[in-house]
Design an enzyme around this catalytic site. Sequence first.
Site, PDB file in Angstrom:
ATOM      1  N   CYS A 126       0.823  -1.209   0.000  1.00 11.62           N
ATOM      2  CA  CYS A 126       0.000   0.000   0.000  1.00 11.62           C
ATOM      3  C   CYS A 126       0.859   1.263   0.000  1.00 11.62           C
ATOM      4  CB  CYS A 126      -0.908  -0.015   1.233  1.00 11.62           C
ATOM      5  SG  CYS A 126      -1.789   1.530   1.523  1.00 11.62           S
TER       6      CYS A 126
ATOM      7  N   TRP B 164      -7.666  -6.535   5.607  1.00  6.60           N
ATOM      8  CA  TRP B 164      -6.266  -6.939   5.505  1.00  6.60           C
ATOM      9  C   TRP B 164      -6.020  -8.045   6.540  1.00  6.60           C
ATOM     10  CZ3 TRP B 164      -2.828  -4.971   1.960  1.00  6.60           C
ATOM     11  CH2 TRP B 164      -3.188  -3.791   1.302  1.00  6.60           C
TER      12      TRP B 164
ATOM     13  N   THR C  32      -8.489  -0.088   6.668  1.00  4.36           N
ATOM     14  CA  THR C  32      -7.370   0.452   5.910  1.00  4.36           C
ATOM     15  C   THR C  32      -6.056   0.408   6.682  1.00  4.36           C
ATOM     16  OG1 THR C  32      -7.757   2.717   6.682  1.00  4.36           O
ATOM     17  CG2 THR C  32      -8.940   2.016   4.689  1.00  4.36           C
ATOM     18  N   VAL C  33      -4.970   0.431   5.924  1.00  2.00           N
ATOM     19  CA  VAL C  33      -3.626   0.626   6.457  1.00  2.00           C
ATOM     20  C   VAL C  33      -3.088   1.929   5.867  1.00  2.00           C
ATOM     21  CG1 VAL C  33      -3.036  -1.792   6.864  1.00  2.00           C
ATOM     22  CG2 VAL C  33      -2.698  -0.839   4.581  1.00  2.00           C
TER      23      VAL C  33
ATOM     24  N   TYR D 189      -5.480   6.408  -9.018  1.00  3.08           N
ATOM     25  CA  TYR D 189      -6.670   5.620  -8.696  1.00  3.08           C
ATOM     26  C   TYR D 189      -7.887   6.153  -9.453  1.00  3.08           C
ATOM     27  CZ  TYR D 189      -4.325   3.162  -4.879  1.00  3.08           C
ATOM     28  OH  TYR D 189      -3.478   2.368  -4.146  1.00  3.08           O
TER      29      TYR D 189
END
Length: 335
Positions: free
Chosen positions: A45, A78, A112-113, A176
């Site tokens: 990521c 994740w 999210t990370v 993105y």
Amino acid sequence: MSSSVNPKGEYNRDSDYLSTRITNDPDAEYPVEPGRYRLVVARACPWANRAIIVRRLLGLEDVLSIGFCGPTHDQRSWTFDLDPGGVDPVLKIPRLQDAYFKRDPNYPKGITVPAMVDVQSGAVVTNDFAQLTLDLSTEWTAYHRDGAPQLYPEPLRDEIDEVAKRIYTEVNNGVYRAGFAGSQEAYDAAYERLFTALDWLSERLGDQRYLVGDTITEADVRLFTTLARFDAVYHGHFKCNRNKLTELPVLWAYARDLFQTPGFGDTVDFVQIKQHYYLVHTDINPTQIIPDGPDLSTWLTPHGREALGGRPFGDGTPPEPTRDSERVATGHGAG
């Protein structure tokens, strides 16, 4: 990242994060405290890669532990599939969502990370990736290594913020926006915005080594993680194909300069990066075939940017070599 495509086919990133901060105020709900928090990341990521770089440049390894998720995830979360038994050895959880649900059992958004987790409670404190790295620079100063660089120097903060905002909207998020566009019109607009910004960056960096001032700052960290993924993923997978990075002379030299700086290239795992994008985005790549290229050895070729002057770490020094437990796997980098 949690996101959506609107009726016009335009990609919209959900930017409503858990914005609780960890600060150097001892009376804060979450004060800076050695060993109390775990930084959960995934090498794949780009947003998490920033946090890996900043933690390493500042030398926070002894006070802020790090947990690595695997390169792929399912629709839920994740996962810690790189760890023995698929469980994070400190948090004792198999999925990052477990820490989000400790914070809010009904947490409705994407898992999210990067995420900062309070080890005591097992709950996520923040996943606000932009503020997180700034706080590592400004709130954790008591624990920075000797010789840590000033990544967010006070006299330059307004300019860093201004440059970083354009990098985020047009480049970090711009790839993105192109890749997930749901209509030709949305894609065309995203493509134009992205390469307009890359041309602006090429012009800015034509006669200065770094984006703001004469040292590496937060702005450079934010741009680097997108450039590192550009040819391997964004050029083909996200259709950002006016030029490869290697065909943009100034940006390619700048990216190699940073890549060859301790703390940058040694955090980049090209194998995990490609696995993540080409396996997880089945709407874009339904066959889940991972390309063999590009040739990565060119990342280590001379860049010539030293001629522009600049002092990578200012009055500071490079970080220590990466710890064995945190090294990118052999064969996963550019060497």
